[in-house]
Design an enzyme around this catalytic site. Structure first.
Site, PDB file in Angstrom:
ATOM      1  CG  HIS A 175       1.801 -11.334   1.685  1.00  0.00           C
ATOM      2  ND1 HIS A 175       1.931  -9.989   1.882  1.00  0.00           N
ATOM      3  CD2 HIS A 175       2.933 -11.888   2.162  1.00  0.00           C
ATOM      4  CE1 HIS A 175       3.105  -9.738   2.447  1.00  0.00           C
ATOM      5  NE2 HIS A 175       3.721 -10.870   2.631  1.00  0.00           N
ATOM      6  CE  LYS A 630       6.098  -6.314  15.492  1.00  0.00           C
ATOM      7  NZ  LYS A 630       5.722  -6.971  16.731  1.00  0.00           N
TER       8      LYS A 630
END
Length: 989
Positions: A175, A630
């Site tokens: 991540h 997004k």
């Protein structure tokens, strides 16, 4: 020693002690204050403690929010850099201790739910799942699930059929915003274990409890003196090591327990249903194999990752086998053994004369111990071979090297596959059974071998689609085709690719020097071929194509696979499962059309793997939550993914193809995160059919898998939700009126979201100035860049993860809710009576309930007063008017969204129906305020210096003439606040 330090404690009035969580918070408060008093100067410690109590108590006493926040701002702005850093570290420590405590409480509640034999029942005339639904975020256990399925008259045969086909895959990822160092994670685990011991106070003497408190305090003091920040950018192999920690410490032992719990629950409710021998829950990983936008993930790195994974499993198997040898002391003086076992001992004696010489005398009448000695030797030889392969790389010809050096081959001595290891263990198990003996440790080890094999987890290769098309373009240019590949239409590309796939002659010349990028692309496929030869196809079978747009994207990968020997034209067998990843809203809409083109190609269908008893072809498809959110906002993203699943499942059914949907969910709501139970139940009915694949993001691994019972809780949650969704069809997803309403909401919210994010020319500057996005990129927390393209500063190049991270730090959390209020308002403005329909949807439709629940939770974490402080303090003077306008748009949307969510849920306050979550969020919202103001203060000073480069690295702050400090110190302070806020918000990106 009643407490960590005898101090006046006025927090009892602030926290109710009726709840176990509240009661244990007092322990954490006491611990935190005690550590500060010993580690910080007296006046500094008292100031930090008062600052936290001010942020908490003032809100409870009802003071004007703006007034009390100004008090905090004044305190923060009066701090010098040393005090600021101490404050950032102190609050970060506090939140991490609270996180550990909440995980411990969750673990205890799960243990209680598992041991509680009394299933919560509903009246016979009501939905048997109603009690579970009423608890919203509280999943059912296996025992509850099977009881309720029995009440719904689900036939045993139907349940058994589902269990036979069930295929749950959890894929661990690295991540880019995993904020906590591995070293700190280890300390957190030790703190959690000490808390666990302290919390069983009824079994402890006063002296024992005080001794544990001393140990706990020692551990936290060592933690305080440990650097929280990464001192260097972690390598990919560092990230591999981080992910493997959870397998080694927790999951290796947890998985057999999971199987035991589902078997026990079946025995109670469906005694005739047999749990299949194969594992219903398996693991994958992208760590070390996801190369999308990460140039650090090379073929060599992926090869070493596979070797590391095998090394870990061999170590665990050697340890388990050694323990078995200690346990299985059965003597032939008192027990028979099977003839098969005796025959295998004779075979092993010939192969391993040295082991026989060393062990035969000691174990001459103990056949199991002798057999296990041979097994241990085979495992060690396998380990030696694995080390050679890891050290020398994927191009190393081990067999050729051995021949060249005239070294005797260890042929047939090491385990060439996990099946050989399984066979030896089965010999022992069956021999015990034949003499009326059992050994649970043997069964447990066999379960672990079935689940993890020698590979531990399957490595998915992921690469962006243009890498393949660019490589093929370079190839066709070299071949001097009459029409270059990049000049072909989509239909022309498909025809050319299919023709080449059906041609047996090789296409790629072996003696050409390609560009570095193309050579790397080709090498990945060569390495995968070598991986499968050495490890078997299980280690690396799926190839995920990110940013998939068209059918040719998949055919390109198949062509490259064919050229590298991963596709057998004669048997129509592909050793690579090509997985398209549809990420943007437009691509999600086009996904059914793209897949229909492929399903019409007989050649393509013939290459799909055949699975299950039906031997039907299987297509895996990945749905991207991050980029679609997004791109289009929360509602539009979730709705288009929902619609795409239904359309793709219908398409697959028409073509007699099984579908496994791969959900690319993140940790935060803005990237598809949220409670797993709710999310899985909200999937369209009929799309799971027992099969699901889900990413487990690096930032949430600790919250799900750091403790054994937490891991079991998460695994049971996912499994029960998959079974419930697959067997209990609510048929509500097909309601035309509801679908039409959702489509309108999605379109309106998308339009409003894009108007702000993509059509407002000042939004990018706003994001860069009023959030710590630029400083986030300086955190040494990931091997992967924050942007897809080096040097690019536009929104399209920014990854979805730092996009969400920046908004979270500044308390906007905008990607998770913006546009929802406008969409709902538009619907109600056209017809006020629609509020009743929206309430019905919230009560009855799992998808809509999940949607509103996530928005409600996110809204509860937003603090626009803190966010406005970011805008006013960090925004440049020349942008003040435009930034104020943007904030006004955000503020109005927040108020509108909040009021309409409350109207739909019928509540007066956010999270009113979830007391535990509300309590946790409330504590964090209040206590995190100083960190936000502190971050702004440090960012302002840091950016002021950056805009006006000093002659010297060391400067005197214009606001504090007390000492000199360096720019790097300021950056360090800012990064520490990012750590603290991430801990307080419980997620990053």
């Amino acid at each position: 020693m009643e407490s960590f330090q005898q101090i006046k404690n006025n927090k009892v009035d602030l926290i109710s002690t009726n709840d176990p969580l509240d009661k244990n918070r007092l322990l954490i408060e006491d611990l935190w204050e005690s550590v500060l008093r010993e580690e910080c100067p007296d006046d500094q410690a008292e100031r930090l403690i008062q600052l936290k109590e001010l942020s908490y108590s003032k809100q409870i006493e009802g003071d004007s929010s703006k007034t009390f926040k100004k008090e905090i701002v004044d305190i923060v702005n009066s701090m010098d850099l040393a005090e600021s850093i101490a404050a950032a570290r102190a609050f970060s420590l506090y939140f991490q201790l609270v996180n550990i405590l909440e995980q411990r409480v969750e673990e205890d509640r799960y243990i209680q739910s598992f041991t509680n034999k009394n299933v919560q029942k509903s009246p016979d005339n009501l939905d048997p799942f109603a009690p579970a639904l009423a608890r919203q975020n509280a999943p059912v256990t296996f025992r509850e699930l099977f009881y309720r399925l029995r009440k719904l008259n689900v036939p045993p045969g139907k349940l058994e059929e589902l269990l036979q086909e069930m295929d749950i895959r959890l894929v661990f990822t690295a991540h880019p915003t995993e904020i906590v160092r591995h070293t700190i994670r280890h300390k957190q685990t030790r703190v959690a274990n000490l808390l666990k011991k302290i919390q069983v106070e009824q079994f402890l003497t006063k002296e024992e409890k005080n001794f544990l408190k001393i140990q706990l305090k020692e551990e936290v003091r060592l933690w305080w003196r440990t650097d929280e920040l990464h001192q260097f950018k972690p390598s990919v192999l560092d990230e591999v090591d981080y992910a493997l920690h959870y397998f080694q410490q927790v999951l290796f032992n947890a998985m057999p327990q999971l199987r035991g719990r589902i078997a026990e629950a079946l025995t109670e409710n469906y005694p005739d249903v047999q749990l299949p021998s194969q594992s219903f829950c398996n693991f994958g990983s992208w760590v070390g194999s996801d190369r999308d936008g990460n140039p650090s993930v090379t073929p060599e790195i992926t090869w070493r990752t596979a070797c590391y994974q095998r090394q870990l499993m061999l170590e665990r198997y050697i340890t388990a086998t050694s323990h078995l040898r200690d346990q299985l002391s059965v003597s032939m003086q008192w027990s028979q053994v099977s003839s098969s076992l005796l025959e295998s001992l004779e075979t092993d004696r010939v192969k391993f004369p040295a082991i026989y010489e060393a062990r035969a005398t000691r174990y001459r009448s103990e056949p199991y111990r002798l057999k296990l000695s041979y097994i241990l030797e085979k495992l060690r030889l396998t380990q030696e071979r694995n080390n050679l392969l890891a050290d020398n790389g994927w191009k190393f010809d081990l067999e050729g090297e051995l021949n060249t050096k005239n070294i005797d081959k260890v042929e047939n001595l090491y385990y060439k596959s996990v099946n050989e290891f399984t066979y030896d263990l089965e010999l022992i198990k069956n021999s015990l059974i034949s003499t009326d003996l059992t050994c649970e440790a043997v069964n447990t080890l066999l379960t672990q071998v079935h689940i993890f094999g020698f590979s531990l987890a399957s490595l998915d290769i992921r690469q962006e689609s243009t890498r393949h098309s660019d490589a093929i373009q370079e190839l066709t240019k070299y071949l001097d085709l009459s029409v270059q590949y990049d000049q072909m239409s989509e239909d022309e590309k498909i025809k050319w690719l299919v023709d080449e796939l059906n041609t047996k002659r090789p296409l790629i010349p072996s003696d050409v020097k390609w560009t570095n990028t193309t050579e790397e692309t080709f090498s990945v496929f060569k390495m995968v071929k070598r991986l499968q030869q050495e490890f078997g196809s299980r280690i690396c079978h799926a190839y995920v194509i990110s940013m998939s747009h068209s059918a040719s994207d998949l055919l390109e990968v198949l062509l490259l696979a064919k050229e590298m020997g991963l596709l057998d034209q004669n048997s129509k067998n592909s050793n690579l499962l090509v997985v398209p990843l549809f990420e943007t809203v437009e691509d999600l809409k086009r996904a059914p059309e793209v897949m229909e083109k492929l399903f019409k190609l007989d050649f393509y269908k013939s290459l799909l793997p055949k699975v299950g008893e039906s031997f039907k072809p299987l297509q895996e498809l990945m749905l991207g939550y991050s980029d679609s959110n997004k791109d289009s906002g929360f509602v539009s993203s979730n709705w288009e993914i929902h619609r795409a699943q239904i359309a793709l499942q219908n398409l697959a059914s028409r073509n007699n193809i099984l579908l496994r949907l791969f959900h690319g969910r993140g940790g935060s709501v803005g990237r598809g995160g949220g409670p797993a139970y709710q999310a899985i139940l909200a999937q369209p009915s009929g799309t799971l059919k027992g099969r699901i694949k889900i990413t487990e993001q690096g930032e949430v691994l600790a919250s799900k898998y750091s403790l054994p019972e937490l891991a079991l809780y998460n695994l049971e949650t996912v499994t029960t939700a998959v079974i419930q969704n697959s067997l209990v069809n609510n048929r509500l997803d097909a309601t035309p009126e509801w679908n039409q309403l959702m489509s309108r909401l999605a379109e309106t919210s998308r339009s409003h979201y894009r108007k702000l994010v993509y059509e407002n020319p000042d939004l990018l500057n706003f994001f860069q100035e009023v959030t710590p996005i630029e400083e986030i990129s300086k955190l040494q927390i990931s091997s992967r860049p924050a942007r897809r393209k080096k040097g690019a500063k536009d929104l399209s190049s920014l990854r979805a993860i730092p996009w969400v991270f920046g908004w979270t730090q500044s308390r906007f959390l905008l990607p998770s809710w913006f546009g929802v209020g406008t969409a709902l308002s538009s619907e109600l403005n056209s017809d006020p009576q629609q509020i009743e329909l929206l309430r019905v949807l919230h009560q009855r439709w799992p998808f809509f309930r999940m949607l509103i629940s996530k928005v409600e939770m996110t809204l509860s974490k937003v603090d626009l007063e803190v966010a406005k402080y970011y805008v006013d303090t960090l925004g440049s003077e020349e942008n003040k008017d435009s930034f104020d306008d943007i904030f006004e748009v955000i503020s109005k949307e927040y108020s509108l969204t909040k009021s309409l969510v409350l109207e739909i849920t019928g509540k007066n306050k956010l999270l009113e129906s979830d007391r535990d979550l509300k309590s946790s969020v409330s504590l964090r919202n209040k206590t995190i305020i100083p960190l936000g103001f502190l971050q702004v203060s440090l960012l302002r000073r840091l950016r002021d210096q950056t805009r006006q480069p000093p002659i010297s690295e060391f400067l005197i702050d214009k606001d504090e003439s007390r000492r000199a400090y360096s720019r790097s110190e300021l950056l360090r302070g800012a990064l520490l606040t990012i750590n603290g806020i991430a801990a307080g918000m419980r997620n990053t990106g």
